[in-house]
Structure formats: C-alpha cells, structure tokens
Design a protein around this motif. Structure first.
Motif, PDB file in Angstrom:
ATOM      1  N   GLY A  94       0.743  -1.214  -0.407  1.00  0.00           N
ATOM      2  CA  GLY A  94      -0.156   0.050  -0.046  1.00  0.00           C
ATOM      3  C   GLY A  94       1.069   1.406   0.077  1.00  0.00           C
ATOM      4  N   THR A  95       0.108   1.971   0.644  1.00  0.00           N
ATOM      5  CA  THR A  95       1.094   3.988   0.263  1.00  0.00           C
ATOM      6  C   THR A  95       2.039   3.859   1.549  1.00  0.00           C
ATOM      7  OG1 THR A  95      -1.322   5.082  -0.296  1.00  0.00           O
ATOM      8  CG2 THR A  95       0.584   5.950   0.781  1.00  0.00           C
ATOM      9  N   THR A  96       1.900   3.219   2.417  1.00  0.00           N
ATOM     10  CA  THR A  96       2.427   2.586   4.038  1.00  0.00           C
ATOM     11  C   THR A  96       4.086   2.242   3.326  1.00  0.00           C
ATOM     12  OG1 THR A  96       0.369   3.238   5.269  1.00  0.00           O
ATOM     13  CG2 THR A  96       2.593   2.346   5.821  1.00  0.00           C
ATOM     14  N   HIS A 123       0.136  12.878   6.001  1.00  0.00           N
ATOM     15  CA  HIS A 123      -1.084  11.758   6.790  1.00  0.00           C
ATOM     16  C   HIS A 123       0.928  10.868   7.853  1.00  0.00           C
ATOM     17  CE1 HIS A 123      -1.996   7.170   7.230  1.00  0.00           C
ATOM     18  NE2 HIS A 123      -3.219   7.573   7.006  1.00  0.00           N
ATOM     19  N   ASN A 175      -6.269  14.044   3.380  1.00  0.00           N
ATOM     20  CA  ASN A 175      -6.855  12.507   3.635  1.00  0.00           C
ATOM     21  C   ASN A 175      -8.227  13.542   4.282  1.00  0.00           C
ATOM     22  OD1 ASN A 175      -4.770  12.945   5.408  1.00  0.00           O
ATOM     23  ND2 ASN A 175      -5.728  10.662   6.419  1.00  0.00           N
ATOM     24  N   SER A 223      -2.828   3.164  -3.108  1.00  0.00           N
ATOM     25  CA  SER A 223      -2.978   2.211  -2.057  1.00  0.00           C
ATOM     26  C   SER A 223      -4.421   1.694  -3.182  1.00  0.00           C
ATOM     27  CB  SER A 223      -3.844   2.304  -0.911  1.00  0.00           C
ATOM     28  OG  SER A 223      -2.873   2.909   0.418  1.00  0.00           O
ATOM     29  N   LYS A 226      -8.823   2.497  -1.861  1.00  0.00           N
ATOM     30  CA  LYS A 226      -9.240   3.797  -1.129  1.00  0.00           C
ATOM     31  C   LYS A 226      -9.539   3.396  -3.200  1.00  0.00           C
ATOM     32  CE  LYS A 226      -6.469   5.690   2.276  1.00  0.00           C
ATOM     33  NZ  LYS A 226      -7.013   5.419   3.146  1.00  0.00           N
TER      34      LYS A 226
HETATM   35  N1  PMP Z   1      -1.671   8.705   2.506  1.00  0.00           N
HETATM   36  C1  PMP Z   1      -2.758   9.746   2.820  1.00  0.00           C
HETATM   37  C2  PMP Z   1      -2.726  10.758   2.552  1.00  0.00           C
HETATM   38  C3  PMP Z   1      -3.594   8.789   3.057  1.00  0.00           C
HETATM   39  O1  PMP Z   1      -4.953   8.983   3.236  1.00  0.00           O
HETATM   40  C4  PMP Z   1      -3.739   7.144   3.486  1.00  0.00           C
HETATM   41  C5  PMP Z   1      -4.776   6.328   4.298  1.00  0.00           C
HETATM   42  N2  PMP Z   1      -5.703   6.778   5.648  1.00  0.00           N
HETATM   43  C6  PMP Z   1      -2.332   6.456   3.934  1.00  0.00           C
HETATM   44  C7  PMP Z   1      -1.162   7.202   3.430  1.00  0.00           C
HETATM   45  C8  PMP Z   1      -1.846   5.335   3.987  1.00  0.00           C
HETATM   46  O2  PMP Z   1      -2.090   4.133   3.226  1.00  0.00           O
HETATM   47  P1  PMP Z   1      -2.458   2.519   3.382  1.00  0.00           P
HETATM   48  O3  PMP Z   1      -3.507   2.798   4.948  1.00  0.00           O
HETATM   49  O4  PMP Z   1      -3.495   1.873   2.537  1.00  0.00           O
HETATM   50  O5  PMP Z   1      -1.069   2.430   3.617  1.00  0.00           O
END
Ligand code: PMP
Length: 406
Positions: A94-96, A123, A175, A223, A226
């Motif tokens: 995912g993004t993380t 975030h 977000n 990700s 979303k």
């Molecule tokens: N960055 C932003 C701006 C997000 O909104 C989110 C998810 N809330 C994340 C990063 C992290 O994404 P994930 O939990 O899918 O890795």
C-alpha cells in the motif's frame, strides 16, 4: 456530458444496498477505504478459480496464466499513471509500504544536516518513515506550514526549500482537509534545485488520474483499497534511474539474480523491490478496478462529486455550531468538521445508529490536529456512488444529534 446515473452505478457495489442498525446504509467513509464493484470481486474470484499458481516460475500452464494476469495488471497501472515503463511500477502492500521503501532507498544519499521537506497536513505514513530515516542518517524532517484554510503556505514553502533540502515528500490530496495541493508547481520548484520529489497519491487516485510524466515527480505512491480495488496491495511508481540507484528494500526470493555465499546480485527492475510471493489476486483486482473506472465517464464522475461537496457546503449553516475544517479552493469531496458541544467520536457513534458511516478521530494526521487545536474531527468523505439524498440524510442526522445532545 450526460449526468451520471448514480442508481445504476450503485448496483455495481453490492455492499451498499444493505441495512445497518435498521436503516439503509449511508457509506461516507470512503477516504478510509472505498467499496468494491462486482467487476473487482469477479476478477479476483475468476483468478482463484481458473488461473492461480505462483508467478514467474514458468514451469507450467497455470503459472503462465497467473503471470500473464499479474503482469497484465502491472501494465494497466502503468497506463493509469502514464508511466514510461512497467519497470517503474513496483507492487507494495500500500501507500505506507511504498513510502517506507522510498525512504529506505534514499537513506544512503542523506547526510547530517540534510533536510526532508514534508507538510503539516501529511498522513503519518508520509511523516514517520522519514523520521525513522532521519534518525539513522542525521537528516532533519522539516514541515511546510499551512494557511488557516488548510492550503500549503507557498511563501513558507519557498522559504523552507533551500540548499539543504534533499527530498520533498508531499500529499497530492489531504485525507483530512480534502485540499488538492499544487503538486506540479511544487515539483517544478523542487526539481530546479535537484530535490527528489515523492508524492503521496493515496487520496488523489480515487478522484482523478495522475500523469506522472506530466507531473515529472520522481516517486508516486498509492493504495488500491482507496480506489475501489482490494486491500493488501498498492503501488510505488519511481523513475527508472532513481530506482536503479536505490538498494533493495527487502531480501528473499524473486528479488535476486544470483545468490551465492560469496556474492548475491539483484534482479532487474521492478523485481529487485519485490521480495517473496506477491499479492497476485490483489494485483489482478486492482487492475480490474482501474479497468472499471476507465469504462466510466471521468468528467461526469468529477462533476457528480463536486455536486456532492457543494450540497454539503450549502447545508453547513443548517446545523447550529457546525464548523468546517479545511476550506481550500481546490478540494475533493471530503468534509472534516466539528460541532460545538459535541465530541467527534460521539457524532460518529450517533450517526452510526442512523446507518450513516463516517470517520472520527485524528485521521493519522496528529500534527494537523495540533494546528487546528482539536483532538480530532468528524469526517464525511464521499465517492461517486454517493447520492445527494445521502448528503441530505447526513445533515438531517447531524441536526438531530445537535438538537438532542449538544
Ligand atoms: N497517505 C494518505 C494521504 C492516506 O489517506 C492514507 C490512508 N489513510 C495513507 C497515506 C496510508 O495508506 P495505507 O494505509 O493504505 O498504506
């Protein structure tokens, strides 16, 4: 363009047509995770029923089918982002994980006193990995401050950006606030100073399509879950030359070319960054989500989303004591708010009793909560499958809660 037939679209999302606490579900927590169309569910089901095997082994027919589906999804993502090559598309969880991968990969370039520029609206996923790398390298994480409306303070950005800046890591869309940041402009100014640019696209891709070549960013992360795809998979886009120069993130199978106890060499891109058996069905599901979005009229979707946000904004005054946090000029349909005399978590619980799902809390953006001096906010985040009637229901619910409990 023709108006969107939302009722028809909603039939693509079976989860939406259910009752929650005896009321029709009103799902307004899309920013946390969006729902999945049948096209995604079917693609993953079909993958497991007809073609599952491990990928890139090349020994038998099922393995070839699985590899074709998996690599086909990578090509779909490449097209979605307009990347130059599939070598630049790395699967992550995912993004993380994507941002952790970049932060680790850039660590060897960072020295004592170097600066990593982020913003106060990030975030935690775009703050903490940089803090961890800063800890290791002696670099510093420096925030760009915001205006009261929740936009980046561009003067502050220009003051912060300087010869010590090595990395600019910034959200395309917030977000919490829904703010669309002027990333093209930020990237251009950063690149002029040789700064590496990392864009967190997690909240952008559900609403519009980024063009990584037009943006000219070095990295772009998002990700799947979303943007109407499955959980467990996401993407890191990176420019080939930078990815080539970066060390691998994790070691194991798949990411190597040759292993011996004397010397191990890395696989070519993108596999160098993909240790272990990947999330194959999830990649296929993400590909199906992108294909699904491609079949819709993006302009009509955006217009429908703008109408949802406009209706919500128009109703704010009907709830005594309600205040919006984040009033940027360019926004996706996200509404963070507080109501005088009510704790955000109580707003969430009381709405849930009416079948309305929103998110409350700090939204993994504590420095932003500090900026607005709130413990958290209530946040309604809309997707194109939400209706104007659902916006009305949200506000009817808020008026009721305000009357009874504030
Ligand atoms: N960055 C932003 C701006 C997000 O909104 C989110 C998810 N809330 C994340 C990063 C992290 O994404 P994930 O939990 O899918 O890795």
């Amino acid at each position: 363009t023709a108006a969107l037939d939302v009722e028809a679209l909603r039939r693509d999302f079976p989860i939406l047509s259910q009752q929650v606490n005896g009321k029709p579900l009103v799902y307004l927590d899309n920013g946390a995770s969006a729902q999945k169309p049948v096209a995604v569910l079917d693609a993953m089901d079909r993958y497991y029923r007809e073609m599952h095997a491990n990928v890139h082994r090349g020994a038998h027919t099922l393995g070839d089918r699985a590899t074709a589906a998996f690599e086909g999804a990578r090509e779909t993502v490449r097209r979605f982002l307009n990347a130059a090559s599939t070598r630049e598309i790395i699967w992550t969880r995912g993004t993380t994980e994507a941002i952790n991968l970049v932060a680790n990969g850039l660590a060897p370039r960072l020295r004592e006193g170097d600066e990593i520029l982020v913003s106060r609206m990030e975030h935690h996923a775009n703050i903490v990995p940089w803090q961890m790398v800063a800890e290791r390298t002696g670099a510093r994480v420096v925030p760009i401050e915001l205006t009261a409306e929740g936009e980046l303070d561009m003067d502050a950005f220009r003051q912060r950006l300087g010869d010590r800046t090595r990395v600019l890591a910034i959200a395309h869309v917030s977000n919490v606030l829904g703010t669309i940041n002027p990333v093209a402009e930020l990237i251009a100014e950063a690149r002029a100073l040789g700064v590496v640019t990392v864009i967190d696209g997690a909240q952008a891709v559900p609403h519009f399509r980024p063009d990584v070549q037009a943006l000219d960013c070095d990295f772009y992360a998002f990700s799947s879950h979303k943007m109407f795809g499955p959980t467990g998979i996401g993407v890191l886009y990176g420019k080939e030359a930078l990815l080539e120069a970066m060390p691998p993130y994790q070691g194991g199978g798949e990411m190597i070319e040759r292993v011996s106890f004397e010397r191990t060499t890395w696989n070519q891109l993108p596999y160098k960054f993909e240790a272990g058996t990947p999330a194959i069905a999830e990649a296929v599901g993400l590909g199906a989500a992108i294909d699904y979005l491609d079949r819709l009229d993006r302009t009509a979707l955006a217009a429908a989303e703008d109408a949802l946000l406009a209706r919500a904004n128009a109703l704010v005054d009907t709830v005594p004591g309600m205040e919006i946090i984040g009033t940027a000029r360019r926004k996706v349909p996200v509404l963070s708010f507080k109501i005088a005399g009510l704790h955000p978590s109580d707003i969430g619980t009381l709405l849930d009793q009416q079948g309305i799902a929103i998110r409350t809390g700090h939204h993994c953006a504590m420095p932003l909560m500090d900026f607005y001096a709130v413990p958290g906010t209530a946040r309604a985040s809309f997707a194109f499958y939400n209706t104007l009637d659902e916006v009305e229901q949200l506000f009817a619910g808020l008026r009721k809660i305000q009357r009874l409990f504030a």
